[in-house]
Design an enzyme around this catalytic site. Structure first.
Site, PDB file in Angstrom:
ATOM      1  N   ASP A   1      -0.037   5.116   0.779  1.00  0.00           N
ATOM      2  CA  ASP A   1      -0.220   6.148   1.790  1.00  0.00           C
ATOM      3  C   ASP A   1      -0.205   5.521   3.182  1.00  0.00           C
ATOM      4  OD1 ASP A   1      -0.747   9.045   1.796  1.00  0.00           O
ATOM      5  OD2 ASP A   1      -2.413   8.423   3.074  1.00  0.00           O
TER       6      ASP A   1
ATOM      7  N   ASP B   1       0.870  -1.164   0.000  1.00  0.00           N
ATOM      8  CA  ASP B   1       0.000   0.000   0.000  1.00  0.00           C
ATOM      9  C   ASP B   1       0.912   1.219   0.000  1.00  0.00           C
ATOM     10  OD1 ASP B   1      -2.277   1.667   0.331  1.00  0.00           O
ATOM     11  OD2 ASP B   1      -1.869   1.752   2.484  1.00  0.00           O
TER      12      ASP B   1
END
Lengths: 321, 321
Positions: free
Chosen positions: B36, B34
Protein backbone atom coordinates in the site's frame (compact mmCIF):
# COMPACT_ATOMS: atom_id res chain seq x y z
CA UNK A 1 12.09 0.47 55.24
CA UNK A 2 13.97 0.34 58.58
CA UNK A 3 16.18 3.27 57.69
CA UNK A 4 13.19 5.40 56.85
CA UNK A 5 11.37 4.55 60.05
CA UNK A 6 14.26 5.74 62.13
CA UNK A 7 15.25 8.57 59.78
CA UNK A 8 15.54 12.18 60.82
CA UNK A 9 13.27 14.99 59.71
CA UNK A 10 14.85 15.05 56.26
CA UNK A 11 14.07 11.41 55.50
CA UNK A 12 11.12 10.75 53.18
CA UNK A 13 8.47 8.09 53.64
CA UNK A 14 8.55 7.97 57.43
CA UNK A 15 5.89 5.98 59.27
CA UNK A 16 3.42 8.50 60.66
CA UNK A 17 3.44 7.73 64.38
CA UNK A 18 0.77 9.28 66.65
CA UNK A 19 3.34 11.81 67.83
CA UNK A 20 4.37 12.79 64.31
CA UNK A 21 0.71 12.91 63.27
CA UNK A 22 -0.09 15.35 66.09
CA UNK A 23 2.73 17.63 65.02
CA UNK A 24 1.70 17.37 61.37
CA UNK A 25 -1.99 18.08 62.02
CA UNK A 26 -1.13 21.12 64.10
CA UNK A 27 0.44 22.65 60.97
CA UNK A 28 -2.37 21.72 58.61
CA UNK A 29 -5.73 23.31 57.70
CA UNK A 30 -6.82 21.10 54.82
CA UNK A 31 -6.63 17.39 54.05
CA UNK A 32 -7.26 16.20 50.51
CA UNK A 33 -8.15 12.53 50.13
CA UNK A 34 -8.23 10.19 47.21
CA UNK A 35 -11.31 7.98 47.59
CA UNK A 36 -10.95 4.49 46.17
CA UNK A 37 -8.30 2.49 48.07
CA UNK A 38 -8.12 5.21 50.73
CA UNK A 39 -11.65 5.68 52.12
CA UNK A 40 -13.23 2.58 50.62
CA UNK A 41 -12.77 -0.37 48.33
CA UNK A 42 -15.80 -0.83 46.12
CA UNK A 43 -18.80 -0.48 48.44
CA UNK A 44 -16.94 -1.22 51.69
CA UNK A 45 -15.48 1.55 53.85
CA UNK A 46 -11.91 1.02 55.06
CA UNK A 47 -12.19 0.06 58.73
CA UNK A 48 -11.89 3.13 60.98
CA UNK A 49 -11.81 5.54 58.04
CA UNK A 50 -15.25 7.11 58.68
CA UNK A 51 -14.35 7.72 62.34
CA UNK A 52 -11.08 9.35 61.26
CA UNK A 53 -12.86 11.78 58.98
CA UNK A 54 -15.43 12.56 61.64
CA UNK A 55 -12.62 13.34 64.12
CA UNK A 56 -10.83 15.54 61.55
CA UNK A 57 -14.04 17.48 60.92
CA UNK A 58 -14.51 17.85 64.72
CA UNK A 59 -11.02 19.39 64.92
CA UNK A 60 -12.06 21.98 62.33
CA UNK A 61 -10.02 20.57 59.46
CA UNK A 62 -11.33 21.23 56.00
CA UNK A 63 -11.67 18.08 53.86
CA UNK A 64 -11.62 17.66 50.10
CA UNK A 65 -11.97 14.54 47.96
CA UNK A 66 -10.02 14.28 44.73
CA UNK A 67 -10.80 11.36 42.46
CA UNK A 68 -9.77 10.48 38.92
CA UNK A 69 -12.95 8.45 38.43
CA UNK A 70 -15.03 10.14 35.73
CA UNK A 71 -18.04 7.87 35.93
CA UNK A 72 -19.84 9.63 38.78
CA UNK A 73 -21.13 13.16 39.19
CA UNK A 74 -20.03 15.34 42.06
CA UNK A 75 -23.39 14.79 43.77
CA UNK A 76 -23.24 10.99 43.30
CA UNK A 77 -19.86 10.98 45.06
CA UNK A 78 -21.14 13.15 47.91
CA UNK A 79 -24.03 10.71 48.31
CA UNK A 80 -21.62 7.74 48.48
CA UNK A 81 -19.53 9.53 51.11
CA UNK A 82 -22.61 10.04 53.26
CA UNK A 83 -23.88 6.48 52.63
CA UNK A 84 -20.60 4.93 53.82
CA UNK A 85 -20.51 7.11 56.94
CA UNK A 86 -18.00 9.79 55.93
CA UNK A 87 -20.43 12.62 56.58
CA UNK A 88 -20.12 15.85 54.70
CA UNK A 89 -22.39 18.72 53.83
CA UNK A 90 -25.82 17.88 52.45
CA UNK A 91 -28.68 19.89 50.95
CA UNK A 92 -28.89 22.47 48.19
CA UNK A 93 -26.92 25.22 49.97
CA UNK A 94 -24.04 22.95 51.00
CA UNK A 95 -20.58 23.62 49.63
CA UNK A 96 -19.42 20.55 47.73
CA UNK A 97 -16.26 18.78 48.88
CA UNK A 98 -15.82 16.45 45.90
CA UNK A 99 -13.50 17.16 42.96
CA UNK A 100 -13.94 14.37 40.42
CA UNK A 101 -12.61 14.44 36.89
CA UNK A 102 -16.12 14.67 35.43
CA UNK A 103 -16.68 17.96 37.27
CA UNK A 104 -13.16 19.28 36.70
CA UNK A 105 -13.31 18.45 32.98
CA UNK A 106 -16.43 20.58 32.85
CA UNK A 107 -14.50 23.46 34.48
CA UNK A 108 -11.69 22.97 31.95
CA UNK A 109 -14.05 23.14 28.98
CA UNK A 110 -15.82 26.18 30.40
CA UNK A 111 -12.42 27.92 30.56
CA UNK A 112 -11.20 26.82 27.13
CA UNK A 113 -14.36 26.86 24.98
CA UNK A 114 -15.16 30.53 25.31
CA UNK A 115 -16.79 32.60 22.59
CA UNK A 116 -19.15 31.38 19.90
CA UNK A 117 -20.26 28.89 18.68
CA UNK A 118 -21.94 27.32 21.71
CA UNK A 119 -19.62 24.68 23.21
CA UNK A 120 -20.24 21.11 22.15
CA UNK A 121 -18.18 17.99 22.94
CA UNK A 122 -17.94 14.48 21.55
CA UNK A 123 -17.83 12.41 24.73
CA UNK A 124 -16.26 8.97 25.00
CA UNK A 125 -17.54 8.42 28.49
CA UNK A 126 -20.39 7.98 30.88
CA UNK A 127 -23.74 9.73 31.19
CA UNK A 128 -22.41 11.20 34.47
CA UNK A 129 -19.50 12.84 32.65
CA UNK A 130 -21.91 14.28 30.10
CA UNK A 131 -24.20 15.50 32.92
CA UNK A 132 -21.36 17.50 34.51
CA UNK A 133 -20.47 18.98 31.12
CA UNK A 134 -24.10 19.86 30.35
CA UNK A 135 -24.36 21.51 33.79
CA UNK A 136 -21.81 24.14 32.71
CA UNK A 137 -23.41 24.58 29.30
CA UNK A 138 -21.39 22.16 27.14
CA UNK A 139 -23.68 20.16 24.86
CA UNK A 140 -22.64 16.50 24.63
CA UNK A 141 -22.92 13.95 21.85
CA UNK A 142 -21.71 10.37 21.54
CA UNK A 143 -22.56 8.83 24.93
CA UNK A 144 -23.62 5.17 24.78
CA UNK A 145 -23.04 2.25 22.42
CA UNK A 146 -21.83 2.88 18.86
CA UNK A 147 -21.10 -0.45 17.20
CA UNK A 148 -19.50 -0.81 13.77
CA UNK A 149 -21.77 -0.05 10.85
CA UNK A 150 -20.93 0.03 7.17
CA UNK A 151 -18.94 -2.62 5.34
CA UNK A 152 -15.48 -1.09 5.14
CA UNK A 153 -13.25 1.92 5.83
CA UNK A 154 -14.99 4.09 3.24
CA UNK A 155 -18.36 3.57 4.91
CA UNK A 156 -16.90 4.02 8.40
CA UNK A 157 -15.57 7.42 7.37
CA UNK A 158 -18.95 8.40 5.98
CA UNK A 159 -20.86 7.93 9.23
CA UNK A 160 -22.39 11.35 9.98
CA UNK A 161 -20.58 13.67 12.38
CA UNK A 162 -22.30 16.27 14.55
CA UNK A 163 -21.65 19.84 13.44
CA UNK A 164 -19.93 22.25 15.81
CA UNK A 165 -17.99 19.78 17.97
CA UNK A 166 -15.16 21.76 19.59
CA UNK A 167 -13.70 19.11 21.91
CA UNK A 168 -13.26 15.36 22.15
CA UNK A 169 -13.43 14.26 25.78
CA UNK A 170 -12.14 10.79 26.66
CA UNK A 171 -13.23 9.40 30.03
CA UNK A 172 -14.02 5.95 31.29
CA UNK A 173 -16.16 4.49 28.52
CA UNK A 174 -17.25 0.85 28.73
CA UNK A 175 -18.92 1.36 25.34
CA UNK A 176 -15.58 2.28 23.74
CA UNK A 177 -15.50 0.89 20.20
CA UNK A 178 -13.51 1.19 17.00
CA UNK A 179 -16.38 3.20 15.55
CA UNK A 180 -16.05 5.72 18.38
CA UNK A 181 -12.29 5.85 17.93
CA UNK A 182 -12.83 6.56 14.23
CA UNK A 183 -15.25 9.38 14.95
CA UNK A 184 -12.99 10.88 17.62
CA UNK A 185 -10.10 11.01 15.17
CA UNK A 186 -12.30 12.61 12.49
CA UNK A 187 -13.35 15.38 14.88
CA UNK A 188 -9.70 15.86 15.88
CA UNK A 189 -8.63 16.49 12.31
CA UNK A 190 -9.93 20.01 12.98
CA UNK A 191 -6.85 21.57 14.60
CA UNK A 192 -9.04 23.75 16.82
CA UNK A 193 -10.85 20.75 18.27
CA UNK A 194 -9.51 20.13 21.81
CA UNK A 195 -8.52 16.65 22.97
CA UNK A 196 -9.14 16.24 26.70
CA UNK A 197 -8.58 13.08 28.77
CA UNK A 198 -10.11 12.81 32.24
CA UNK A 199 -7.12 10.79 33.52
CA UNK A 200 -4.36 8.41 32.45
CA UNK A 201 -4.88 5.58 34.95
CA UNK A 202 -3.95 2.32 33.24
CA UNK A 203 -6.22 0.25 35.48
CA UNK A 204 -9.30 0.69 37.62
CA UNK A 205 -8.83 -1.51 40.71
CA UNK A 206 -11.90 -3.35 42.02
CA UNK A 207 -12.32 -5.42 45.16
CA UNK A 208 -10.28 -8.62 45.80
CA UNK A 209 -7.32 -7.66 43.63
CA UNK A 210 -9.42 -7.58 40.45
CA UNK A 211 -9.18 -4.70 38.00
CA UNK A 212 -10.46 -3.52 34.67
CA UNK A 213 -8.78 -1.46 31.97
CA UNK A 214 -8.54 2.21 32.94
CA UNK A 215 -9.27 5.39 31.03
CA UNK A 216 -5.60 5.86 30.14
CA UNK A 217 -5.79 2.93 27.71
CA UNK A 218 -8.56 4.65 25.79
CA UNK A 219 -6.84 8.06 25.84
CA UNK A 220 -3.64 6.51 24.48
CA UNK A 221 -5.52 4.84 21.62
CA UNK A 222 -7.09 8.16 20.61
CA UNK A 223 -3.81 10.05 21.02
CA UNK A 224 -1.94 7.56 18.84
CA UNK A 225 -4.52 7.56 16.05
CA UNK A 226 -4.96 11.35 16.10
CA UNK A 227 -1.24 12.03 16.61
CA UNK A 228 -2.22 14.56 19.26
CA UNK A 229 -1.43 14.81 22.94
CA UNK A 230 -4.44 15.05 25.22
CA UNK A 231 -4.79 17.67 27.95
CA UNK A 232 -5.16 15.57 31.10
CA UNK A 233 -7.44 16.75 33.89
CA UNK A 234 -6.90 14.22 36.69
CA UNK A 235 -4.04 13.44 39.05
CA UNK A 236 -1.08 13.84 38.68
CA UNK A 237 -1.96 16.78 36.40
CA UNK A 238 -2.00 19.97 38.41
CA UNK A 239 -5.26 21.16 36.85
CA UNK A 240 -7.39 19.16 39.28
CA UNK A 241 -5.52 20.70 42.23
CA UNK A 242 -6.02 24.17 40.75
CA UNK A 243 -9.78 23.49 40.77
CA UNK A 244 -9.66 22.70 44.51
CA UNK A 245 -7.34 25.57 45.20
CA UNK A 246 -9.60 28.03 43.44
CA UNK A 247 -12.73 26.97 45.36
CA UNK A 248 -11.02 26.48 48.74
CA UNK A 249 -8.36 29.21 48.66
CA UNK A 250 -5.66 26.74 49.71
CA UNK A 251 -2.26 27.40 51.25
CA UNK A 252 -0.22 24.46 49.90
CA UNK A 253 2.14 24.46 52.88
CA UNK A 254 -0.79 23.87 55.23
CA UNK A 255 -2.36 21.13 53.10
CA UNK A 256 -1.91 17.36 53.05
CA UNK A 257 -2.62 15.02 50.14
CA UNK A 258 -3.53 11.49 51.25
CA UNK A 259 -3.57 8.74 48.64
CA UNK A 260 -2.84 5.12 47.82
CA UNK A 261 -1.02 5.64 44.50
CA UNK A 262 2.48 7.02 44.12
CA UNK A 263 2.09 7.86 40.44
CA UNK A 264 -1.10 9.91 40.83
CA UNK A 265 -1.88 11.02 44.41
CA UNK A 266 1.64 11.37 45.80
CA UNK A 267 3.07 12.82 42.60
CA UNK A 268 0.28 15.42 42.53
CA UNK A 269 1.04 16.36 46.13
CA UNK A 270 4.77 16.67 45.49
CA UNK A 271 4.21 18.66 42.29
CA UNK A 272 1.88 21.11 44.03
CA UNK A 273 4.04 21.57 47.14
CA UNK A 274 1.71 19.74 49.54
CA UNK A 275 2.63 17.43 52.38
CA UNK A 276 1.97 13.83 51.35
CA UNK A 277 0.78 10.68 53.10
CA UNK A 278 0.70 7.27 51.41
CA UNK A 279 -1.85 4.83 52.80
CA UNK A 280 -1.20 1.14 52.22
CA UNK A 281 -4.86 0.14 51.80
CA UNK A 282 -4.78 0.47 48.02
CA UNK A 283 -2.51 0.11 45.01
CA UNK A 284 1.05 1.13 45.96
CA UNK A 285 3.28 -0.72 48.43
CA UNK A 286 6.38 0.14 50.48
CA UNK A 287 8.28 -1.95 47.92
CA UNK A 288 7.13 0.48 45.23
CA UNK A 289 8.36 3.38 47.37
CA UNK A 290 11.74 1.74 47.86
CA UNK A 291 12.05 1.09 44.15
CA UNK A 292 11.30 4.76 43.44
CA UNK A 293 13.76 5.94 46.10
CA UNK A 294 16.50 3.83 44.52
CA UNK A 295 15.64 4.66 40.92
CA UNK A 296 18.16 6.54 38.80
CA UNK A 297 15.21 8.23 37.13
CA UNK A 298 14.50 11.70 38.52
CA UNK A 299 10.79 11.47 37.73
CA UNK A 300 10.51 8.29 39.83
CA UNK A 301 12.44 9.70 42.75
CA UNK A 302 9.80 12.43 42.99
CA UNK A 303 7.12 9.81 43.66
CA UNK A 304 7.97 9.31 47.32
CA UNK A 305 5.62 10.46 50.11
CA UNK A 306 6.65 12.36 53.24
CA UNK A 307 4.82 9.81 55.43
CA UNK A 308 3.03 6.52 55.22
CA UNK A 309 0.29 4.83 57.26
CA UNK A 310 -1.13 1.30 57.11
CA UNK A 311 -4.57 2.88 56.92
CA UNK A 312 -5.91 6.37 57.50
CA UNK A 313 -7.38 4.95 60.73
CA UNK A 314 -3.77 5.30 62.02
CA UNK A 315 -4.52 9.03 62.35
CA UNK A 316 -7.18 8.39 64.99
CA UNK A 317 -4.94 8.20 68.09
CA UNK A 318 -3.44 11.59 67.27
CA UNK A 319 -6.95 13.04 67.06
CA UNK A 320 -8.20 11.47 70.26
CA UNK A 321 -5.22 12.62 72.33
CA UNK B 1 17.75 17.77 -0.94
CA UNK B 2 20.22 19.34 -3.40
CA UNK B 3 23.25 18.20 -1.44
CA UNK B 4 21.99 14.64 -1.41
CA UNK B 5 21.28 14.59 -5.11
CA UNK B 6 24.84 15.52 -5.88
CA UNK B 7 26.34 13.60 -3.00
CA UNK B 8 29.07 11.01 -3.37
CA UNK B 9 28.64 7.29 -2.80
CA UNK B 10 28.64 7.78 0.95
CA UNK B 11 25.65 10.12 0.93
CA UNK B 12 22.30 8.65 1.99
CA UNK B 13 18.97 9.30 0.33
CA UNK B 14 20.30 9.88 -3.17
CA UNK B 15 17.83 10.15 -6.05
CA UNK B 16 17.97 6.83 -7.91
CA UNK B 17 18.85 7.92 -11.45
CA UNK B 18 18.57 5.41 -14.32
CA UNK B 19 22.34 5.00 -14.22
CA UNK B 20 22.45 4.37 -10.46
CA UNK B 21 19.47 2.03 -10.78
CA UNK B 22 21.28 -0.06 -13.38
CA UNK B 23 24.31 -0.40 -11.14
CA UNK B 24 22.12 -1.22 -8.13
CA UNK B 25 20.05 -3.84 -9.94
CA UNK B 26 23.18 -5.56 -11.23
CA UNK B 27 24.13 -6.25 -7.59
CA UNK B 28 20.69 -7.43 -6.51
CA UNK B 29 18.82 -10.76 -6.66
CA UNK B 30 15.73 -9.97 -4.63
CA UNK B 31 13.46 -6.95 -4.27
CA UNK B 32 11.05 -6.76 -1.36
CA UNK B 33 8.12 -4.37 -1.75
CA UNK B 34 5.68 -2.89 0.66
CA UNK B 35 2.27 -2.86 -1.05
CA UNK B 36 0.00 0.00 0.00
CA UNK B 37 1.45 3.36 -1.07
CA UNK B 38 4.10 1.60 -3.16
CA UNK B 39 2.26 -0.66 -5.64
CA UNK B 40 -1.23 0.73 -5.17
CA UNK B 41 -3.41 3.11 -3.23
CA UNK B 42 -6.69 1.46 -2.29
CA UNK B 43 -7.85 -0.30 -5.46
CA UNK B 44 -5.79 1.76 -7.91
CA UNK B 45 -2.34 0.65 -9.09
CA UNK B 46 0.41 3.29 -9.01
CA UNK B 47 0.92 4.35 -12.62
CA UNK B 48 3.73 2.31 -14.25
CA UNK B 49 4.15 0.06 -11.22
CA UNK B 50 2.76 -3.13 -12.83
CA UNK B 51 5.07 -2.67 -15.84
CA UNK B 52 8.04 -2.19 -13.50
CA UNK B 53 7.36 -5.46 -11.70
CA UNK B 54 6.85 -7.28 -15.01
CA UNK B 55 10.23 -5.97 -16.23
CA UNK B 56 11.92 -7.01 -12.95
CA UNK B 57 10.47 -10.51 -13.27
CA UNK B 58 11.68 -10.64 -16.90
CA UNK B 59 15.21 -9.83 -15.68
CA UNK B 60 15.03 -12.84 -13.34
CA UNK B 61 14.70 -10.85 -10.12
CA UNK B 62 12.91 -12.55 -7.30
CA UNK B 63 10.09 -10.45 -5.79
CA UNK B 64 8.56 -10.52 -2.33
CA UNK B 65 5.72 -8.48 -0.85
CA UNK B 66 5.87 -7.51 2.81
CA UNK B 67 2.81 -5.89 4.31
CA UNK B 68 1.79 -5.00 7.84
CA UNK B 69 -1.89 -5.30 6.94
CA UNK B 70 -3.39 -8.18 8.91
CA UNK B 71 -6.83 -8.09 7.39
CA UNK B 72 -6.12 -10.20 4.32
CA UNK B 73 -4.87 -13.75 3.90
CA UNK B 74 -1.78 -14.52 1.86
CA UNK B 75 -3.98 -15.83 -0.94
CA UNK B 76 -6.23 -12.74 -0.91
CA UNK B 77 -3.14 -10.54 -1.35
CA UNK B 78 -1.82 -12.70 -4.22
CA UNK B 79 -5.22 -12.37 -5.88
CA UNK B 80 -5.12 -8.56 -5.51
CA UNK B 81 -1.61 -8.46 -7.02
CA UNK B 82 -2.83 -10.42 -10.05
CA UNK B 83 -6.05 -8.38 -10.31
CA UNK B 84 -4.14 -5.08 -10.45
CA UNK B 85 -1.72 -6.41 -13.06
CA UNK B 86 1.34 -7.22 -10.91
CA UNK B 87 1.42 -10.85 -12.07
CA UNK B 88 2.88 -13.46 -9.81
CA UNK B 89 2.59 -17.21 -9.45
CA UNK B 90 -0.92 -18.72 -9.47
CA UNK B 91 -2.35 -22.16 -8.86
CA UNK B 92 -1.95 -24.71 -6.08
CA UNK B 93 1.71 -25.56 -6.72
CA UNK B 94 2.84 -21.92 -6.94
CA UNK B 95 5.30 -20.60 -4.38
CA UNK B 96 3.68 -17.67 -2.55
CA UNK B 97 5.37 -14.28 -2.71
CA UNK B 98 3.30 -12.51 -0.07
CA UNK B 99 4.35 -12.08 3.56
CA UNK B 100 1.54 -10.39 5.42
CA UNK B 101 1.31 -10.09 9.19
CA UNK B 102 -1.64 -12.50 9.33
CA UNK B 103 0.50 -15.25 7.81
CA UNK B 104 3.66 -14.32 9.74
CA UNK B 105 1.74 -14.18 13.04
CA UNK B 106 0.66 -17.75 12.31
CA UNK B 107 4.32 -18.74 11.84
CA UNK B 108 5.21 -17.00 15.09
CA UNK B 109 2.54 -18.85 17.05
CA UNK B 110 3.52 -22.19 15.48
CA UNK B 111 7.08 -21.59 16.73
CA UNK B 112 6.10 -20.40 20.19
CA UNK B 113 3.06 -22.51 21.09
CA UNK B 114 4.73 -25.90 20.92
CA UNK B 115 3.78 -28.86 23.11
CA UNK B 116 0.40 -29.58 24.66
CA UNK B 117 -2.27 -28.36 25.07
CA UNK B 118 -3.36 -27.70 21.49
CA UNK B 119 -2.68 -24.04 20.63
CA UNK B 120 -5.58 -21.66 20.95
CA UNK B 121 -5.62 -17.86 20.59
CA UNK B 122 -7.97 -15.06 21.55
CA UNK B 123 -8.00 -12.95 18.38
CA UNK B 124 -8.75 -9.24 18.28
CA UNK B 125 -8.77 -9.14 14.53
CA UNK B 126 -10.28 -10.15 11.25
CA UNK B 127 -11.60 -13.48 9.99
CA UNK B 128 -8.61 -13.49 7.60
CA UNK B 129 -6.17 -13.32 10.51
CA UNK B 130 -7.99 -16.19 12.18
CA UNK B 131 -7.96 -18.16 8.90
CA UNK B 132 -4.16 -17.94 8.67
CA UNK B 133 -3.83 -19.02 12.30
CA UNK B 134 -6.25 -21.92 11.86
CA UNK B 135 -4.26 -22.99 8.76
CA UNK B 136 -1.25 -23.75 10.98
CA UNK B 137 -3.36 -25.46 13.63
CA UNK B 138 -4.05 -22.59 16.04
CA UNK B 139 -7.70 -22.57 17.13
CA UNK B 140 -9.16 -19.06 17.27
CA UNK B 141 -11.83 -17.52 19.45
CA UNK B 142 -13.14 -13.97 19.72
CA UNK B 143 -13.46 -12.81 16.11
CA UNK B 144 -16.43 -10.52 15.44
CA UNK B 145 -18.55 -8.12 17.48
CA UNK B 146 -18.55 -8.35 21.28
CA UNK B 147 -20.53 -5.42 22.69
CA UNK B 148 -20.81 -4.62 26.40
CA UNK B 149 -23.06 -6.89 28.40
CA UNK B 150 -23.69 -6.91 32.12
CA UNK B 151 -24.43 -3.85 34.21
CA UNK B 152 -21.08 -3.07 35.78
CA UNK B 153 -17.44 -4.10 36.31
CA UNK B 154 -18.36 -7.18 38.34
CA UNK B 155 -20.54 -8.53 35.54
CA UNK B 156 -17.97 -7.62 32.87
CA UNK B 157 -15.38 -9.70 34.69
CA UNK B 158 -17.76 -12.64 34.91
CA UNK B 159 -18.30 -12.98 31.16
CA UNK B 160 -17.16 -16.52 30.32
CA UNK B 161 -13.61 -17.04 29.01
CA UNK B 162 -12.60 -19.88 26.70
CA UNK B 163 -10.43 -22.50 28.39
CA UNK B 164 -6.93 -23.17 27.07
CA UNK B 165 -6.19 -19.78 25.48
CA UNK B 166 -2.40 -19.53 25.21
CA UNK B 167 -2.06 -16.28 23.26
CA UNK B 168 -3.84 -12.97 22.76
CA UNK B 169 -3.32 -11.75 19.19
CA UNK B 170 -4.09 -8.10 18.41
CA UNK B 171 -4.50 -7.23 14.73
CA UNK B 172 -6.65 -4.76 12.87
CA UNK B 173 -10.05 -5.17 14.52
CA UNK B 174 -12.89 -2.85 13.51
CA UNK B 175 -15.01 -4.65 16.12
CA UNK B 176 -12.60 -3.62 18.90
CA UNK B 177 -14.61 -2.88 22.05
CA UNK B 178 -14.10 -2.34 25.76
CA UNK B 179 -15.55 -5.81 26.32
CA UNK B 180 -12.83 -7.32 24.11
CA UNK B 181 -10.17 -5.26 25.89
CA UNK B 182 -11.46 -6.58 29.20
CA UNK B 183 -11.32 -10.19 28.02
CA UNK B 184 -7.85 -9.76 26.51
CA UNK B 185 -6.54 -8.46 29.82
CA UNK B 186 -8.16 -11.34 31.72
CA UNK B 187 -6.46 -13.91 29.46
CA UNK B 188 -3.16 -12.04 29.89
CA UNK B 189 -3.27 -12.35 33.65
CA UNK B 190 -1.93 -15.87 33.00
CA UNK B 191 1.81 -15.10 32.75
CA UNK B 192 2.27 -17.89 30.18
CA UNK B 193 -0.30 -16.36 27.83
CA UNK B 194 1.56 -14.66 24.97
CA UNK B 195 0.68 -11.14 23.81
CA UNK B 196 1.29 -10.72 20.08
CA UNK B 197 0.59 -7.62 17.97
CA UNK B 198 0.55 -7.87 14.20
CA UNK B 199 2.01 -4.37 13.84
CA UNK B 200 2.27 -0.97 15.52
CA UNK B 201 1.12 1.30 12.67
CA UNK B 202 -0.71 4.25 14.19
CA UNK B 203 -2.78 4.86 11.07
CA UNK B 204 -4.03 2.97 8.05
CA UNK B 205 -3.88 5.39 5.10
CA UNK B 206 -6.72 5.23 2.57
CA UNK B 207 -7.13 7.02 -0.74
CA UNK B 208 -7.27 10.84 -1.00
CA UNK B 209 -5.32 11.54 2.18
CA UNK B 210 -7.93 9.87 4.39
CA UNK B 211 -6.94 7.41 7.08
CA UNK B 212 -8.38 5.33 9.87
CA UNK B 213 -6.89 4.33 13.22
CA UNK B 214 -4.24 1.62 12.83
CA UNK B 215 -3.59 -1.58 14.73
CA UNK B 216 -0.94 0.08 16.91
CA UNK B 217 -3.65 2.05 18.74
CA UNK B 218 -5.36 -1.19 19.76
CA UNK B 219 -2.10 -2.92 20.72
CA UNK B 220 -1.13 0.03 22.94
CA UNK B 221 -4.50 -0.06 24.73
CA UNK B 222 -4.07 -3.78 25.51
CA UNK B 223 -0.43 -3.32 26.51
CA UNK B 224 -1.28 -0.49 28.87
CA UNK B 225 -4.15 -2.33 30.57
CA UNK B 226 -2.24 -5.62 30.82
CA UNK B 227 1.05 -3.94 31.75
CA UNK B 228 2.76 -6.24 29.26
CA UNK B 229 4.77 -5.52 26.14
CA UNK B 230 3.52 -7.21 22.98
CA UNK B 231 5.75 -9.20 20.64
CA UNK B 232 5.37 -7.36 17.33
CA UNK B 233 5.37 -9.30 14.07
CA UNK B 234 5.30 -6.63 11.35
CA UNK B 235 7.76 -4.05 10.11
CA UNK B 236 10.05 -2.69 11.53
CA UNK B 237 10.29 -5.83 13.68
CA UNK B 238 12.83 -8.17 12.18
CA UNK B 239 10.59 -11.23 12.61
CA UNK B 240 8.72 -10.56 9.36
CA UNK B 241 12.02 -10.37 7.47
CA UNK B 242 13.15 -13.62 9.07
CA UNK B 243 10.01 -15.25 7.65
CA UNK B 244 10.95 -14.12 4.12
CA UNK B 245 14.58 -15.01 4.65
CA UNK B 246 13.73 -18.51 5.77
CA UNK B 247 11.49 -19.24 2.77
CA UNK B 248 13.65 -17.45 0.18
CA UNK B 249 17.16 -18.10 1.52
CA UNK B 250 18.05 -14.42 1.21
CA UNK B 251 21.48 -12.78 1.04
CA UNK B 252 20.79 -9.39 2.66
CA UNK B 253 23.58 -7.68 0.72
CA UNK B 254 21.90 -8.63 -2.56
CA UNK B 255 18.42 -7.59 -1.45
CA UNK B 256 16.53 -4.29 -1.69
CA UNK B 257 13.65 -3.16 0.49
CA UNK B 258 11.31 -0.72 -1.29
CA UNK B 259 8.75 1.16 0.81
CA UNK B 260 6.90 4.41 1.41
CA UNK B 261 7.36 4.66 5.18
CA UNK B 262 10.59 5.54 6.93
CA UNK B 263 9.50 4.19 10.31
CA UNK B 264 8.49 0.74 9.06
CA UNK B 265 9.83 -0.18 5.60
CA UNK B 266 13.10 1.73 5.58
CA UNK B 267 13.87 1.03 9.24
CA UNK B 268 13.32 -2.69 8.62
CA UNK B 269 15.68 -2.60 5.65
CA UNK B 270 18.37 -0.73 7.60
CA UNK B 271 18.00 -3.04 10.61
CA UNK B 272 18.33 -6.17 8.46
CA UNK B 273 21.27 -4.92 6.38
CA UNK B 274 19.33 -4.52 3.11
CA UNK B 275 19.66 -1.78 0.53
CA UNK B 276 16.74 0.60 0.84
CA UNK B 277 14.63 2.68 -1.57
CA UNK B 278 12.01 5.17 -0.44
CA UNK B 279 9.20 5.80 -2.92
CA UNK B 280 7.33 9.09 -2.59
CA UNK B 281 3.91 7.71 -3.59
CA UNK B 282 2.85 7.03 -0.02
CA UNK B 283 3.24 8.29 3.53
CA UNK B 284 6.79 9.66 4.02
CA UNK B 285 8.20 12.74 2.31
CA UNK B 286 11.69 14.08 1.59
CA UNK B 287 10.98 16.56 4.38
CA UNK B 288 10.61 13.63 6.77
CA UNK B 289 13.95 12.26 5.54
CA UNK B 290 15.64 15.60 6.09
CA UNK B 291 14.19 15.87 9.57
CA UNK B 292 15.52 12.38 10.40
CA UNK B 293 18.94 13.18 8.95
CA UNK B 294 19.17 16.29 11.11
CA UNK B 295 17.77 14.69 14.25
CA UNK B 296 19.95 14.38 17.33
CA UNK B 297 18.18 11.10 18.04
CA UNK B 298 20.17 8.07 16.90
CA UNK B 299 17.02 6.01 16.30
CA UNK B 300 15.73 8.66 13.88
CA UNK B 301 18.99 9.00 12.01
CA UNK B 302 18.71 5.29 11.17
CA UNK B 303 15.46 5.93 9.31
CA UNK B 304 17.08 7.26 6.16
CA UNK B 305 17.02 5.29 2.90
CA UNK B 306 19.97 4.74 0.56
CA UNK B 307 17.91 5.98 -2.41
CA UNK B 308 14.61 7.57 -3.24
CA UNK B 309 12.34 7.58 -6.30
CA UNK B 310 9.20 9.57 -7.08
CA UNK B 311 7.52 6.28 -7.92
CA UNK B 312 8.77 2.76 -8.53
CA UNK B 313 8.00 3.43 -12.20
CA UNK B 314 11.29 5.40 -12.09
CA UNK B 315 13.05 2.01 -12.23
CA UNK B 316 11.64 1.27 -15.69
CA UNK B 317 14.27 3.12 -17.81
CA UNK B 318 17.06 1.15 -16.11
CA UNK B 319 15.25 -2.08 -16.94
CA UNK B 320 14.53 -1.16 -20.54
CA UNK B 321 18.11 -0.07 -21.28
Amino acid sequence: MAESETGGDDARCVRLSAERAQALLADVDTLLFDCDGVLWRGETAVSGAPETLTALRARGKRLGFITNNSSKTREAYAEKLRRLGFGGPAGPGASPEVFGTAYCTALYLRQHLTGPPAPKAYVLGSAALAAELEAVGVACVGVGPDPLHGDGPGAWLEAPLEPGVRAVVVGFDPHFSYMKLTKAVRYLQQPNCLLVGTNMDNRLPLENGCFIAGTGCLVRAVEMAAQRQADIIGKPSRFIFDCVSQEYGINPERTVMVGDRLDTDILLGVTCGLKTILTLTGVSTLGDVKSNQESDCMSKRKMVPDFYVDSIADLLPALQG
